[in-house]
Scaffold this motif. Structure first.
Motif, short mmCIF file in Angstrom:
data_model
loop_
_atom_site.label_atom_id
_atom_site.label_comp_id
_atom_site.label_asym_id
_atom_site.label_seq_id
_atom_site.Cartn_x
_atom_site.Cartn_y
_atom_site.Cartn_z
N ASP A 1 -24.34 50.59 -15.91
CA ASP A 1 -23.12 51.39 -16.07
C ASP A 1 -23.00 51.66 -17.56
O ASP A 1 -22.64 50.78 -18.33
N ASP B 1 -10.73 55.93 -11.45
CA ASP B 1 -11.46 55.10 -12.41
C ASP B 1 -11.01 55.50 -13.82
O ASP B 1 -11.30 56.60 -14.29
N GLU C 1 -20.18 57.77 -10.65
CA GLU C 1 -19.40 56.56 -10.92
C GLU C 1 -18.25 56.30 -9.94
O GLU C 1 -18.06 55.15 -9.54
MG MG Z 1 -16.67 53.42 -16.46
#
Ligand code: MG
Ligand code: ADP
Length: 352
Positions: free
Chosen positions: A18, A164, A142
């Protein structure tokens, strides 16, 4: 897709990365999260050498001599400095899976990318990961990874709503049947809240503070909605008029006021997405709720504010800072069931 599944599942040395604007995390198949560091690189501009990466480099931000720059190679979720990003990926890959032999093949890597990045931006991520030593690269959006990390049933025909909130962007997505039904990305997130606090200190108290101080204030006493108990902390900075150091007391109300506009924009983005959600999916979401992931989800009472504004119960996923990498890691571990959620990158023609 079958090809991806077969090739990926044949080997053990798989990792998920990530690469966030604020924090980067690495998950090694069969091991779990092995790296969690700020996305910061310190470079000596005289020699071009990388001096430090991650936590060590972050400590240098704002404290470096002129020829050393501590930089964040990702801006608003996408690569802004290709070479530095590549160096960082190389460091992560080497640290996460040290090569046993000089000729051992590099790992296969799943990398999270923000929803809605262009093909050119996807290619930049893929190329940087390949030249950093990966044998093969797969991309995952994501919001999808965050939802999988939160163990939402993304592959079933029900609606899932995930928000997010990272450093550079807030991504709001509705997922169903292993895909993104609708998503929006807003370039207002954690970093903007820090900037708001810096501006506020300047305007309100004529006090000059740095980014780390602003972030510490946000995390220490910041909130999106009035708190039950008043919080107050001393704030140190330089008075812009006298040029001398000064200490004042600031409260949660001050910091909330400082961030109000940006928090409002994030909430409005969530509301706009709720309004765009097809009715069948909305019915599911009203039962299941809205899920908040990313570091920004930890802002006090943000869940309360979103619940109030949308009339949909809102909760924070478990360990929101690691949700994306845990989700990508789950995809690595269960490729047979989950390979469909990978994002396919189109092959671009090389520039002539
Ligand atoms: Mg992130
Ligand atoms: P990215 O995916 O962009 O790297 P992260 O999900 O790691 O971002 O989140 C980083 C952001 O979360 C930073 O802006 C940081 O200040 C913010 N953050 C972390 N912890 C908290 C907290 N307790 N309260 C509010 N914001 C937080």
């Amino acid at each position: 897709m079958r090809f991806i599944r077969n090739t990926l599942s044949r080997l053990g040395n798989d990792i998920a990365i990530d690469l966030g604007t604020a924090n980067s995390l690495v998950y090694v198949k069969g091991k779990g999260i092995v790296i969690q560091e700020p996305t910061v690189v310190a470079i000596n501009q005289k020699t071009g050498r990388v001096l430090a990466i991650g936590e060590e480099a972050k400590k240098m931000v704002g404290r470096t001599p002129i020829h050393i720059v501590a930089m964040r190679p990702l801006a608003k979720g996408v690569i802004s400095d290709f070479e530095v990003t590549e160096q960082m990926l190389r460091y992560f890959i080497a640290k996460a899976c040290p090569r046993k032999f000089i000729l051992s093949p590099g790992p296969r890597v799943i990398v999270g990318i923000p929803f809605g990045v262009t093909e050119v931006e996807k290619k930049a991520v893929r190329d940087a990961t390949l030249s950093a030593g990966a044998r093969e690269v797969f991309l995952i959006e994501e919001p999808m990874a965050a939802a999988i990390g939160a163990r939402l049933a993304v592959q079933e025909p029900g609606g899932n709503f995930i928000v997010d909130i990272g450093g550079g962007t807030t991504e709001v997505a509705v997922l169903s049947l292993g895909g993104v039904v609708y998503a929006k990305s807003l370039r207002i997130a954690g970093d903007k809240l820090n900037e708001d606090i810096i501006h506020f200190a300047q305007e309100e108290y004529k006090l000059f503070i740095g980014e780390r101080t602003a972030e510490a204030l946000k995390i220490g006493i910041g909130s999106a909605y009035p708190l039950k108990e008043r919080k107050e902390v001393p704030l140190r900075g330089r008075n812009l008029v006298t040029g001398l150091p000064e200490e004042i007391m600031v409260s949660d109300t001050d910091i909330r006021r400082a961030m109000e506009r940006s928090v409002r924009q994030i909430v409005n983005e969530v509301k706009a997405t709720v309004e765009e959600t097809p009715p069948e999916l909305l019915a599911d979401i009203m039962c299941r709720g809205i899920f908040l992931a990313g570091g920004g989800a930890l802002l006090r009472e943000l869940d309360t504010l979103i619940t109030k504004e949308t009339k949909i119960p809102t909760r924070i996923v478990e360990d929101p800072l690691t949700a994306v990498v845990r989700g990508a890691g789950l995809v690595l571990e269960n490729l047979d069931e989950l390979c469909d959620v990978l994002s396919e990158a189109e092959d671009l023609e090389p520039p002539k």
